[in-house]
Write an enzyme that holds these catalytic residues in place. Structure first.
Site, PDB file in Angstrom:
ATOM      1  N   THR A   8       0.859  -1.194   0.000  1.00 37.66           N
ATOM      2  CA  THR A   8       0.000   0.000   0.000  1.00 37.66           C
ATOM      3  C   THR A   8       0.899   1.248   0.000  1.00 37.66           C
ATOM      4  OG1 THR A   8      -0.205   0.332   2.408  1.00 37.66           O
ATOM      5  CG2 THR A   8      -1.723  -1.257   1.402  1.00 37.66           C
ATOM      6  N   GLY A   9       0.392   2.319  -0.608  1.00 39.41           N
ATOM      7  CA  GLY A   9       1.202   3.550  -0.700  1.00 39.41           C
ATOM      8  C   GLY A   9       2.473   3.287  -1.490  1.00 39.41           C
ATOM      9  N   SER A  12       5.044   6.204  -4.168  1.00 45.00           N
ATOM     10  CA  SER A  12       6.100   7.198  -3.890  1.00 45.00           C
ATOM     11  C   SER A  12       6.902   6.787  -2.662  1.00 45.00           C
ATOM     12  CB  SER A  12       5.481   8.590  -3.657  1.00 45.00           C
ATOM     13  OG  SER A  12       4.754   8.582  -2.448  1.00 45.00           O
ATOM     14  N   ILE A  14       8.990   5.647   0.421  1.00 45.15           N
ATOM     15  CA  ILE A  14       9.517   4.382   0.938  1.00 45.15           C
ATOM     16  C   ILE A  14       8.849   3.185   0.237  1.00 45.15           C
ATOM     17  CG2 ILE A  14       9.721   2.983   3.041  1.00 45.15           C
ATOM     18  CD1 ILE A  14       9.662   5.770   4.573  1.00 45.15           C
ATOM     19  N   SER A 171       6.744   3.904  13.028  1.00 51.36           N
ATOM     20  CA  SER A 171       7.601   5.094  13.107  1.00 51.36           C
ATOM     21  C   SER A 171       8.251   5.191  14.484  1.00 51.36           C
ATOM     22  CB  SER A 171       6.734   6.331  12.870  1.00 51.36           C
ATOM     23  OG  SER A 171       7.402   7.500  13.261  1.00 51.36           O
ATOM     24  N   TYR A 193      -0.745  11.303  14.636  1.00 56.35           N
ATOM     25  CA  TYR A 193       0.212  10.473  13.905  1.00 56.35           C
ATOM     26  C   TYR A 193       0.918   9.515  14.863  1.00 56.35           C
ATOM     27  CZ  TYR A 193       4.148   9.284  10.838  1.00 56.35           C
ATOM     28  OH  TYR A 193       5.075   8.608  10.083  1.00 56.35           O
TER      29      TYR A 193
HETATM   30  N1  LIG Z   1       9.415   9.778   5.761  1.00 53.36           N
HETATM   31  C1  LIG Z   1       9.724   9.465   7.025  1.00 53.36           C
HETATM   32  O1  LIG Z   1      10.675  10.021   7.626  1.00 53.36           O
HETATM   33  C2  LIG Z   1       8.954   8.416   7.724  1.00 53.36           C
HETATM   34  C3  LIG Z   1       7.844   7.783   7.164  1.00 53.36           C
HETATM   35  N2  LIG Z   1       7.184   6.812   7.855  1.00 53.36           N
HETATM   36  C4  LIG Z   1       6.041   6.111   7.280  1.00 53.36           C
HETATM   37  O2  LIG Z   1       6.405   5.588   6.015  1.00 53.36           O
HETATM   38  C5  LIG Z   1       5.224   5.387   5.239  1.00 53.36           C
HETATM   39  C6  LIG Z   1       5.471   5.881   3.839  1.00 53.36           C
HETATM   40  O3  LIG Z   1       5.603   7.299   3.873  1.00 53.36           O
HETATM   41  P1  LIG Z   1       6.662   8.101   3.014  1.00 53.36           P
HETATM   42  O4  LIG Z   1       7.201   7.242   1.942  1.00 53.36           O
HETATM   43  O5  LIG Z   1       7.594   8.759   3.931  1.00 53.36           O
HETATM   44  O6  LIG Z   1       5.757   9.278   2.446  1.00 53.36           O
HETATM   45  P2  LIG Z   1       5.027   9.472   1.030  1.00 53.36           P
HETATM   46  O7  LIG Z   1       4.097  10.593   1.247  1.00 53.36           O
HETATM   47  O8  LIG Z   1       6.016   9.539  -0.050  1.00 53.36           O
HETATM   48  O9  LIG Z   1       4.226   8.108   0.853  1.00 53.36           O
HETATM   49  C7  LIG Z   1       2.993   7.872   1.428  1.00 53.36           C
HETATM   50  C8  LIG Z   1       2.228   6.947   0.525  1.00 53.36           C
HETATM   51  O10 LIG Z   1       0.983   6.639   1.139  1.00 53.36           O
HETATM   52  C9  LIG Z   1      -0.036   6.882   0.188  1.00 53.36           C
HETATM   53  N3  LIG Z   1      -1.303   7.185   0.825  1.00 53.36           N
HETATM   54  C10 LIG Z   1      -1.593   8.182   1.686  1.00 53.36           C
HETATM   55  N4  LIG Z   1      -2.882   8.151   2.010  1.00 53.36           N
HETATM   56  C11 LIG Z   1      -3.427   7.103   1.352  1.00 53.36           C
HETATM   57  C12 LIG Z   1      -4.717   6.558   1.272  1.00 53.36           C
HETATM   58  N5  LIG Z   1      -5.755   7.090   1.922  1.00 53.36           N
HETATM   59  N6  LIG Z   1      -4.916   5.457   0.501  1.00 53.36           N
HETATM   60  C13 LIG Z   1      -3.892   4.915  -0.173  1.00 53.36           C
HETATM   61  N7  LIG Z   1      -2.653   5.394  -0.161  1.00 53.36           N
HETATM   62  C14 LIG Z   1      -2.423   6.484   0.592  1.00 53.36           C
HETATM   63  C15 LIG Z   1       0.467   8.041  -0.646  1.00 53.36           C
HETATM   64  O11 LIG Z   1      -0.263   8.147  -1.838  1.00 53.36           O
HETATM   65  P3  LIG Z   1      -0.451   9.576  -2.592  1.00 53.36           P
HETATM   66  O12 LIG Z   1       0.753   9.754  -3.460  1.00 53.36           O
HETATM   67  O13 LIG Z   1      -1.709   9.361  -3.373  1.00 53.36           O
HETATM   68  O14 LIG Z   1      -0.565  10.611  -1.534  1.00 53.36           O
HETATM   69  C16 LIG Z   1       1.909   7.607  -0.826  1.00 53.36           C
HETATM   70  O15 LIG Z   1       2.009   6.652  -1.837  1.00 53.36           O
HETATM   71  C17 LIG Z   1       4.110   6.090   5.987  1.00 53.36           C
HETATM   72  O16 LIG Z   1       3.327   5.149   6.662  1.00 53.36           O
HETATM   73  C18 LIG Z   1       4.841   6.975   6.984  1.00 53.36           C
HETATM   74  O17 LIG Z   1       4.079   7.212   8.132  1.00 53.36           O
HETATM   75  C19 LIG Z   1       7.592   6.436   9.105  1.00 53.36           C
HETATM   76  C20 LIG Z   1       8.667   7.018   9.693  1.00 53.36           C
HETATM   77  C21 LIG Z   1       9.443   8.055   9.066  1.00 53.36           C
HETATM   78  C1  LIG Z   2      18.578  20.958  11.384  1.00 57.41           C
HETATM   79  C2  LIG Z   2      17.493  19.971  11.019  1.00 57.41           C
HETATM   80  C3  LIG Z   2      17.958  18.573  11.127  1.00 57.41           C
HETATM   81  C4  LIG Z   2      16.213  20.298  11.737  1.00 57.41           C
HETATM   82  C5  LIG Z   2      15.071  19.364  11.438  1.00 57.41           C
HETATM   83  C6  LIG Z   2      14.101  19.379  12.562  1.00 57.41           C
HETATM   84  C7  LIG Z   2      12.829  18.568  12.348  1.00 57.41           C
HETATM   85  C8  LIG Z   2      12.070  19.059  11.140  1.00 57.41           C
HETATM   86  C9  LIG Z   2      13.111  17.042  12.280  1.00 57.41           C
HETATM   87  C10 LIG Z   2      13.848  16.565  13.533  1.00 57.41           C
HETATM   88  C11 LIG Z   2      13.355  15.154  13.801  1.00 57.41           C
HETATM   89  C12 LIG Z   2      12.562  14.785  12.573  1.00 57.41           C
HETATM   90  C13 LIG Z   2      11.669  13.608  12.522  1.00 57.41           C
HETATM   91  C14 LIG Z   2      10.556  13.591  11.687  1.00 57.41           C
HETATM   92  C15 LIG Z   2      10.206  14.793  10.878  1.00 57.41           C
HETATM   93  C16 LIG Z   2      11.268  15.888  10.837  1.00 57.41           C
HETATM   94  C17 LIG Z   2      11.886  16.109  12.199  1.00 57.41           C
HETATM   95  C18 LIG Z   2      10.797  16.549  13.157  1.00 57.41           C
HETATM   96  C19 LIG Z   2       9.584  12.427  11.674  1.00 57.41           C
HETATM   97  C20 LIG Z   2       8.482  12.782  12.619  1.00 57.41           C
HETATM   98  C21 LIG Z   2       8.967  12.192  10.293  1.00 57.41           C
HETATM   99  C22 LIG Z   2       7.942  11.113  10.290  1.00 57.41           C
HETATM  100  C23 LIG Z   2       8.191  10.007  11.217  1.00 57.41           C
HETATM  101  O1  LIG Z   2       7.441   9.049  11.180  1.00 57.41           O
HETATM  102  C24 LIG Z   2       9.261  10.005  12.225  1.00 57.41           C
HETATM  103  C25 LIG Z   2      10.274  11.124  12.072  1.00 57.41           C
HETATM  104  C26 LIG Z   2      11.069  11.302  13.374  1.00 57.41           C
HETATM  105  C27 LIG Z   2      12.110  12.385  13.270  1.00 57.41           C
END
Ligand SMILES: NC(=O)C1=CN([C@@H]2O[C@H](COP(=O)(O)OP(=O)(O)OC[C@H]3O[C@@H](n4cnc5c(N)ncnc54)[C@H](OP(=O)(O)O)[C@@H]3O)[C@@H](O)[C@H]2O)C=CC1
Ligand SMILES: CC(C)CCC[C@@H](C)[C@H]1CC[C@H]2C3=C(CC[C@]12C)[C@@]1(C)CCC(=O)C[C@@H]1CC3
Length: 331
Positions: A8-9, A12, A14, A171, A193
């Site tokens: 799923t997702g 884009s 991850i 996360s 979240y």
């Molecule tokens: N990036 C990070 O630092 C972190 C990410 N994660 C988790 O990783 C996962 C992937 O996120 P990430 O790759 O970062 O972000 P993206 O926004 O790149 O990916 C999210 C994906 O989820 C899809 N999506 C969102 N809502 C829905 C929905 N209602 N139905 C179907 N698909 C949906 C999006 O589709 P669309 O393109 O249509 O929006 C997209 O493909 C998430 O669960 C996020 O919480 C966890 C920790 C850290």
């Molecule tokens: C100088 C920079 C490194 C400052 C960045 C500060 C914040 C924007 C980030 C610090 C920790 C990050 C973090 C996430 C988002 C960006 C920060 C808050 C997440 C919440 C993103 C989504 C997740 O699921 C976990 C990440 C943990 C750390």
């Protein structure tokens, strides 16, 4: 028989990086990209086929935040496939993120700085919405829709003499204190979240208790901090570009700054290579990247408090509620 993998997702970040890695490892899998937007899904399919022209990549329309769409998609999967080996529950949202700048600078000069960078504890809140099913959007998307999907696909996932894996993208931001059994949708708080991700950690353990004997194994992973559409929603992209050298520097002190979707998908990919029976149902598997850029996966046991919460809520709901009420700071 070719293994069936549903992500799923997948269009884009991850999810897409995981698909790329799965196909690079085994071009024989039947990959199903479950996405809400078919245009973006088709673009992802074409990108995957460009690097793996021989592979089987199908699309499935799924809005995981809509109950009707989940039922429809599950029905379609059961019609299309007679097996389901891996289901990656990766789609996720973080709407209207607000970074508390004051708390961030306070944290920067405290002994909690590494934890703050790894988990965003105390510096990030969100404004949730109500979806068309009348549910909190973050809960519905990150947790409930995925849970419903797994329940609907049980006939495929729990077939006799076969093993299947359910893998959640959780996360490091998942936090016990953001979650309450009295408000599982997180209507009252400002960290939906964090709450939804903690709930996915709990549900994964519950799925293991319920289904391991039927050959279904569930795991949770944490991808670290990855630059994707989600993180670009927290701060403007020009700002991220500006601070990128600092981010690479921070990686020397915290291996949770995986930064690229390829690195973030490490634990998701690693789990696909493991015998699920050998995995710890109480562990969360972290994608980590060293200062020199080496990727690895490390299990972290869930806290004792979480283990207690799981045991008590699964066995004695009343006792669990008392525990929540009696323990200060756990509301
Ligand atoms: N990036 C990070 O630092 C972190 C990410 N994660 C988790 O990783 C996962 C992937 O996120 P990430 O790759 O970062 O972000 P993206 O926004 O790149 O990916 C999210 C994906 O989820 C899809 N999506 C969102 N809502 C829905 C929905 N209602 N139905 C179907 N698909 C949906 C999006 O589709 P669309 O393109 O249509 O929006 C997209 O493909 C998430 O669960 C996020 O919480 C966890 C920790 C850290
Ligand atoms: C100088 C920079 C490194 C400052 C960045 C500060 C914040 C924007 C980030 C610090 C920790 C990050 C973090 C996430 C988002 C960006 C920060 C808050 C997440 C919440 C993103 C989504 C997740 O699921 C976990 C990440 C943990 C750390």
């Amino acid at each position: 028989m070719r293994k069936v993998v549903l992500v799923t997702g997948a269009n884009s970040g991850i999810g897409l990086a995981l698909c790329e890695r799965l196909l690079a490892h085994d071009g024989q899998i039947q990959l199903c990209l479950a996405c809400r937007n078919m245009q973006r899904a088709e673009a992802a399919r074409l990108a995957l086929l460009a690097s793996h022209p021989e592979s089987q990549v199908a699309l499935l329309q799924l809005d995981v935040g809509s109950v009707r769409s989940v039922f429809q998609a599950a029905k379609e999967v059961k019609l299309r496939y007679n097996r389901l080996d891996y289901i990656y529950l990766n789609a996720g949202i973080m709407p209207n993120p607000q970074l508390d700048i004051k708390a961030f600078f306070k944290g920067l000069f405290s002994s909690n700085v590494i934890n703050m960078f790894a988990t965003a504890e105390g510096i990030l809140t969100q404004k949730d919405n109500i979806n068309s099913d009348g549910m909190q959007e973050v809960f519905a998307t990150n947790l409930f829709g995925h849970y419903l999907l797994v329940r609907e696909l049980e006939p495929l996932l729990c077939q006799p003499d076969s093993i299947s894996q359910v893998i959640w993208t959780s996360s490091s931001n998942a936090r016990r204190s953001a979650f309450s059994l009295e408000d599982i949708q997180h209507q009252q708080g400002t960290e939906p979240y964090s709450s939804s991700k903690y709930a996915s950690d709990l549900v994964s353990v519950a799925l293991n208790r319920r289904h391991n004997h039927q050959g279904l194994y569930s795991s949770v992973i944490c991808p670290g901090l990855v630059m994707t559409n989600m993180t670009y929603g927290i701060l403007p992209s020009f700002f991220w570009s500006l601070i990128m050298p600092i981010m690479w520097l921070i990686r020397i002190f915290t291996n949770t700054f995986t930064l690229t979707p390829y690195n973030g998908a490490e634990a998701l990919f690693w789990l696909s290579l493991q015998k699920p029976e050998s995995l710890d149902p109480l562990a969360k598997y972290h994608s980590l990247t060293s200062g020199l850029g080496k990727n690895y996966t490390q299990p972290h046991k869930v806290s004792e408090e979480t283990q207690y919460l799981i045991s008590s809520s699964l066995t004695q709901p009343q006792q669990k509620r008392n525990y929540i009420k009696l323990t200060p700071g756990l509301q």
